[in-house]
Design an enzyme around this catalytic site. Structure first.
Site, PDB file in Angstrom:
ATOM      1  N   ASP A 158       0.873  -1.215   0.190  1.00 24.73           N
ATOM      2  CA  ASP A 158      -0.028  -0.043  -0.155  1.00 24.73           C
ATOM      3  C   ASP A 158       1.009   1.260   0.058  1.00 24.73           C
ATOM      4  O   ASP A 158       2.039   0.923   0.287  1.00 24.73           O
ATOM      5  CB  ASP A 158      -0.817   0.157   1.333  1.00 24.73           C
ATOM      6  CG  ASP A 158      -1.615   1.237   1.272  1.00 24.73           C
ATOM      7  OD1 ASP A 158      -2.283   1.825   0.547  1.00 24.73           O
ATOM      8  OD2 ASP A 158      -1.783   1.752   2.391  1.00 24.73           O
ATOM      9  N   LYS A 159       0.566   2.354  -0.515  1.00 22.87           N
ATOM     10  CA  LYS A 159       1.435   3.516  -0.423  1.00 22.87           C
ATOM     11  C   LYS A 159       1.261   4.376   0.714  1.00 22.87           C
ATOM     12  O   LYS A 159       2.229   4.354   1.438  1.00 22.87           O
ATOM     13  CB  LYS A 159       0.807   4.253  -1.738  1.00 22.87           C
ATOM     14  CG  LYS A 159       1.578   5.707  -1.815  1.00 22.87           C
ATOM     15  CD  LYS A 159       1.384   6.750  -2.882  1.00 22.87           C
ATOM     16  CE  LYS A 159       0.061   7.397  -2.647  1.00 22.87           C
ATOM     17  NZ  LYS A 159       0.443   8.504  -1.401  1.00 22.87           N
TER      18      LYS A 159
END
Length: 661
Positions: A351-352
């Protein structure tokens, strides 16, 4: 995700006796001592001495060596299983029957010593995890009606205020409401340096515990620094992070690795086959011209050689040692399956926001146009300070720090313009901060070079905003959720240890994803993804690469993480959801722990493989050698039980695993 098994009795022995927890070890050593005495008397004693001179020490050796093994064997027989303990007792009785007392005693000595070392390995691993349970202080100082009283932590209630003196343990999960201090969070998160914590500004309308800024949050069992603090209790003792952690770790043994399940199935069929073969070999004299005694001797030697003692302990000892080592570093690995799977991963999806990046926007550019930089900073600071938008708050905070500014109340009338930006009044003149459309709608011209610079920022993943004052565009500012300082070095380490593909899955624009991916060294980035799109992306990655790990916060990414082979949650110390759902939970919010965890998993997988080769290799060599009369029962015992000791010692190496090795 983790799998469960009902077979909890897996070669982990907790025998107490006259010597306490070490009784099994002492019995084993006494077995060895009397074996040595008997051997010396038999070898160097007078030829006219009574047989009982050396037989008595051998019998005592049998009693000490066979005591716990016999208990184990009968427990398993009552449950309808013939396992290794039964084979060892049968072999020792058979050795005594044919007069090989020394060999039988040696077998019991080495096997019981292997059992004792196995118990030591398991208990050492468990204790290093269960030590977390000792972190929680037994009492707390509670502030009630301006008085401070000491109460048991079980009596604490939500919204109680506890007083934590300098250098004492914190007795509840909560938020600091008074004072500040440097908190040692190493027992929970594994962070080596104390973390500065301060009081929250207001307790009015407090968000959920997991949503409170980490700078104000404290955990049970962490250690206060030099300052005295007051903490508002937000979790009961039974629900605290450390309590949940201990509970989950205690369930780890029931979550067996694929190799463990495979070896258990193998043992189930293998042991009865060995018994059948041994019975047949007892009657070899019917076919081969030899005395019954020789056939019996060979059968018993084969029984010793074929028993899969080392195989039985090879995997569980390595799994528990690996999990224990991870726990020492603030990482919860939920069972052998997660440990083994993580060791075979070559693709990781990230995930960023909050995983690869800081998770909060930072001011990245202040570009004046026909205006001074400090003047532009002052204008934007005064206006954005009046807005409640998260971006506005981030901009104002960073401007205040960068330009050392205080409010002078120069701005007023801040109004949000949906989809465009905000308008305000600064020194009695109109201000607009927002996108290109806002400027053109208000009839202002944007200089081509400023517009070009804005486009470059947008392509670079920044959120750029134009600033207009008194009907003229006077500058440009930008913000960005910047990558973590350790992201680049972490990804380099992951690549070095064999991770081939590192993919970012983000709900942000593809430009933002591409810019960050290029900046930190990711293989690819996939943007514009809703939660259900992330699930599809994970499924496609699994179709392409087989196994993948998904790294996120364990909350927003829960659906995608559930579909991955191994889910890894960061910052799990503050998140109940992450602790519950993730296969691997990094208690600290440090992505740099990932190479350590994967390296440890790979080391565990290597040691499991080595142990299986050692255990099966010894059996494969000894069985034919004993059938063909190429070795004696003494050598068979020494090699076979020696291999059991080797695999246990090999597994214990994981307790001192280091990323640098």
């Amino acid at each position: 995700m983790a799998e469960h098994s009902n077979d909890t009795h897996d070669h982990s022995h907790d025998h107490n006796g006259i010597f306490g927890k070490r009784t099994e070890l002492y019995f084993s050593l006494l077995c060895g001592v009397f074996l040595l005495i008997g051997f010396l008397i038999k070898t160097f004693g007078s030829e006219t001495q009574s047989i009982w001179m050396y037989l008595t020490p051998f019998l005592i050796s049998y009693a000490f060596g066979g005591y716990f093994i016999t208990i184990e064997a009968f427990e398993k027989i009552k449950r309808g299983g013939f396992e290794i303990d039964f084979l060892m007792i049968a072999a020792a009785i058979g050795a005594a029957y044919i007069g090989s007392w020394a060999e039988g005693a040696l077998l019991l000595f080495l096997f019981s010593l292997g059992h004792a070392l196995e118990s030591y390995a398991m208990n050492k691993a468990k204790k290093s995890i269960e030590a977390l349970g000792d972190l929680t202080p037994k009492t707390a100082l509670v502030k009630r009606d301006d008085k401070i009283e000491e109460v048991a932590i079980e009596e604490l209630k939500i919204n109680d205020i506890i007083v934590v003196k300098p250098h004492s343990k914190i007795s509840a999960d909560g938020v600091i409401i008074s004072g500040s201090s440097a908190i040692n969070q190493a027992p929970i998160t594994g962070e080596s340096m104390p973390i500065d914590k301060t009081a929250i500004a207001s307790t009015h309308n407090l968000p959920d515990f997991k949503d409170i800024d980490a700078a104000h949050v404290v955990f049970t069992g962490t250690i206060n620094g030099d300052g005295s603090i007051e903490v508002l209790v937000m979790k009961l003792s039974k629900d605290s992070t450390v309590a949940r952690l201990v509970k989950m770790v205690s369930e780890v043994e029931t979550q067996k690795s694929p190799t463990q399940r495979m070896t258990k199935k193998f043992e189930k069929w293998y042991v009865p086959i060995v018994i059948l073969v041994v019975i047949i070999l007892c009657f070899a004299y019917v076919v081969v011209d030899e005395p019954f005694g020789d056939s019996l001797y060979r059968a018993i030697t084969v029984l010793v050689a074929a028993s899969p003692c080392a195989l039985a302990i090879s995997t569980p000892s390595a799994v528990l040692s690996g999990i224990a080592r991870a726990a020492q570093k603030g990482v919860l690995i939920k069972g052998g399956k997660a440990l083994e799977d993580l060791g075979s991963i070559t693709t990781i999806a990230f995930d960023k926001t909050g995983t690869l990046t800081e998770g909060k926007p930072k001011l990245t550019n202040v570009v004046p146009y026909k205006y001074t930089e400090t003047g532009l900073a002052r204008l934007v600071f005064e206006v954005e300070s009046l807005s409640n938008h998260p971006l506005a708050r981030a901009i104002a905070k960073d401007l205040q720090l960068l330009y050392v500014m205080e409010h002078e109340n120069m701005a007023s009338n801040v109004t949000a313009i949906q989809g465009k930006g905000i308008s305000a009044t600064f020194k009695e003149k109109p201000v607009f901060i927002g996108n290109e459309k806002l400027m053109t709608d208000e009839g202002m011209t944007i200089a081509p070079d400023l517009l070009l610079e804005m486009q470059e920022m947008l392509l670079g993943g920044h959120t750029a905003m134009l600033v207009a004052y008194d009907k003229e565009v006077v500058g440009l500012i930008s913000v960005m959720d910047i990558p973590r300082a350790t992201a680049v070095s972490t990804l380099k380490k992951l690549k070095a240890i064999g991770i081939k593909r590192m993919v970012m899955l983000t709900g942000d624009h593809q430009n933002v994803g591409d810019a960050i991916a290029k900046r930190i060294g990711l293989t690819e980035a996939r943007g514009n993804l809703l939660p259900e799109d992330k699930v599809e992306a994970v499924k496609k990655l699994m179709q392409r690469d087989g196994k993948i790990a998904m790294v996120g916060d364990g909350v927003n990414d829960a659906p995608a993480m559930a579909y991955s082979t191994v889910s890894v949650a960061m910052g799990a110390a503050g998140s109940d959801v992450a602790l519950e759902t993730a296969d691997v939970a990094l208690m600290s919010d440090k992505i740099e722990m990932l190479p350590f965890v994967i390296g440890l998993s790979r080391a565990s997988k290597r040691i499991i493989t080595q142990n299986i080769w050692i255990s099966m290799g010894v059996v494969a060599l000894l069985v034919p050698a004993t059938i063909l009369d190429l070795t004696s029962i003494g050598l068979a015992v020494a090699f076979h039980e020696g291999s059991t000791l080797v695999v246990v010692i090999n597994a214990l190496r994981l307790l001192v695993y280091s990323e640098d090795k």
